[in-house]
Structure formats: C-alpha cells, structure tokens
Design an enzyme around this catalytic site. Structure first.
Site, PDB file in Angstrom:
ATOM      1  N   CYS A 117       0.858  -1.179   0.000  1.00 31.21           N
ATOM      2  CA  CYS A 117       0.000   0.000   0.000  1.00 31.21           C
ATOM      3  C   CYS A 117       0.900   1.237   0.000  1.00 31.21           C
ATOM      4  CB  CYS A 117      -0.904  -0.002   1.232  1.00 31.21           C
ATOM      5  SG  CYS A 117      -1.815   1.544   1.464  1.00 31.21           S
ATOM      6  N   CYS A 158       0.518   3.247   3.602  1.00 32.48           N
ATOM      7  CA  CYS A 158       1.058   2.810   4.903  1.00 32.48           C
ATOM      8  C   CYS A 158       2.095   1.694   4.796  1.00 32.48           C
ATOM      9  CB  CYS A 158      -0.080   2.368   5.825  1.00 32.48           C
ATOM     10  SG  CYS A 158      -0.864   0.821   5.321  1.00 32.48           S
ATOM     11  N   CYS A 172      -7.004  -0.865   1.637  1.00 31.04           N
ATOM     12  CA  CYS A 172      -6.002  -1.343   2.590  1.00 31.04           C
ATOM     13  C   CYS A 172      -6.666  -1.475   3.952  1.00 31.04           C
ATOM     14  CB  CYS A 172      -4.845  -0.354   2.651  1.00 31.04           C
ATOM     15  SG  CYS A 172      -3.643  -0.732   3.947  1.00 31.04           S
ATOM     16  N   CYS A 197      -4.863   1.255   6.593  1.00 29.56           N
ATOM     17  CA  CYS A 197      -5.050   2.715   6.524  1.00 29.56           C
ATOM     18  C   CYS A 197      -6.332   3.127   5.816  1.00 29.56           C
ATOM     19  CB  CYS A 197      -3.843   3.383   5.870  1.00 29.56           C
ATOM     20  SG  CYS A 197      -3.707   3.146   4.083  1.00 29.56           S
ATOM     21  N   CYS A 239      -8.757  -5.613  -9.553  1.00 28.38           N
ATOM     22  CA  CYS A 239      -8.328  -4.582 -10.499  1.00 28.38           C
ATOM     23  C   CYS A 239      -7.843  -3.396  -9.667  1.00 28.38           C
ATOM     24  CB  CYS A 239      -9.512  -4.212 -11.389  1.00 28.38           C
ATOM     25  SG  CYS A 239      -9.094  -3.110 -12.730  1.00 28.38           S
TER      26      CYS A 239
END
Length: 163
Positions: A78, A81, A126, A129, A149
């Site tokens: 991510c 984070c 995510c 976060c 996707c």
C-alpha cells in the site's frame, strides 16, 4: 386524481435523487483503521494522484502505471502505509490496463459494497489505513476466479531479494 404535472415532477425528482446517489462520494471515515492521519498529513506524504486515488477513491487512467507491466517477483505494498497487499505470484495480465491479481495477501485488504456509477461493485481498500486500492470482479482466472483490479498508483513494489 394524479395530474400529469405531478407525475412528471415526481419522476424527475426520483431520477435526480438516483443520479446523486449514484455519484455520491463514499466515506472511508465511517470505518476506523490502525493508521490514521489528518487530510493535511496525507496530502504532504502522497503525490497528488496517489492522494486522489487512496483518499478520495479516484481511478488512474488505464495503461499509465508502470506496475501494470511489472514482471519481477516481489511484493506490492500500500502506498499509504506500506502494508504488503499483493504478491507477484498472484499477478496476471488482464488486458484491462490496471495491475490485476487473483488474490490478495492474507489479512491485507478490506472490502465494501460500492454503488457509485449506477452499478454494484466490490471496492477493496487497505485494511490498515483504509486507502482505496481498486475493485474486485468475478471474471478472473483460477484458482479463485476473481480479478482484483488495482490502481498502480495506490501501491509500491518491492522486488524479492536475489537468491
């Protein structure tokens, strides 16, 4: 007796309400996450495009992310984070213009229903976060049959260490 004017006004109001609901922004603020920052802190640490995608659920243009053609072994994290979210082992070329995976890493993503754009989709973010990653569709390859996707700008890539 219902007049034609009442019918037309009511119908127009219903269509307008449906349109605004279809384009209404979704709120990640309704959930709580381990990593939280102020809007100013997110803006300071992310690029403008990453900020729009991760924090406001925007979408990058297809075929614009270098991660779409990334072929090395490694882990996608991510961009908000640094949580590992996808492995190169589950990446495939979907031909859609966005990095696609048939499965996320365990306990990496959260999901919620997305009813924007007049359709029902599964949005993924995510789990640490709340950053918007992309959407999940059921037209992917086996073994899961799913296609995650994902916006390339929502991730960073760390290649596997050479053996």
């Amino acid at each position: 007796m219902t007049s034609r004017r009442f019918f037309l006004i009511s119908g127009t109001a219903l269509v307008t309400a449906a349109m605004f609901r279809g384009f209404a922004p979704k709120s990640i603020a309704a959930e709580t996450f381990e990593v939280t920052k102020t809007d100013a802190e997110w803006k300071a640490m992310l690029t403008e495009e990453q900020y729009r995608i991760l924090r406001h659920e925007d979408t990058e243009h297809p075929f614009t992310s270098a991660l779409n053609t990334e072929k090395r072994k490694g882990i996608f994290h991510c961009a908000g984070c640094n949580l590992p979210v996808y492995s190169s082992e589950t990446k495939f070329d979907s031909g859609t213009g966005w990095p696609s995976f048939w499965e996320a890493l365990p306990d990496a993503i959260g999901k919620r229903e997305d009813t924007s754009l007049f359709m029902v989709r599964v949005e993924c973010h995510c789990r640490r976060c709340g950053g918007h990653l992309g959407h999940i569709f059921d037209d992917g390859p086996q073994p899961t049959g799913m296609r995650h996707c994902i916006n390339g700008m929502a991730m960073t890539f760390k290649p596997a260490a050479a053996a």
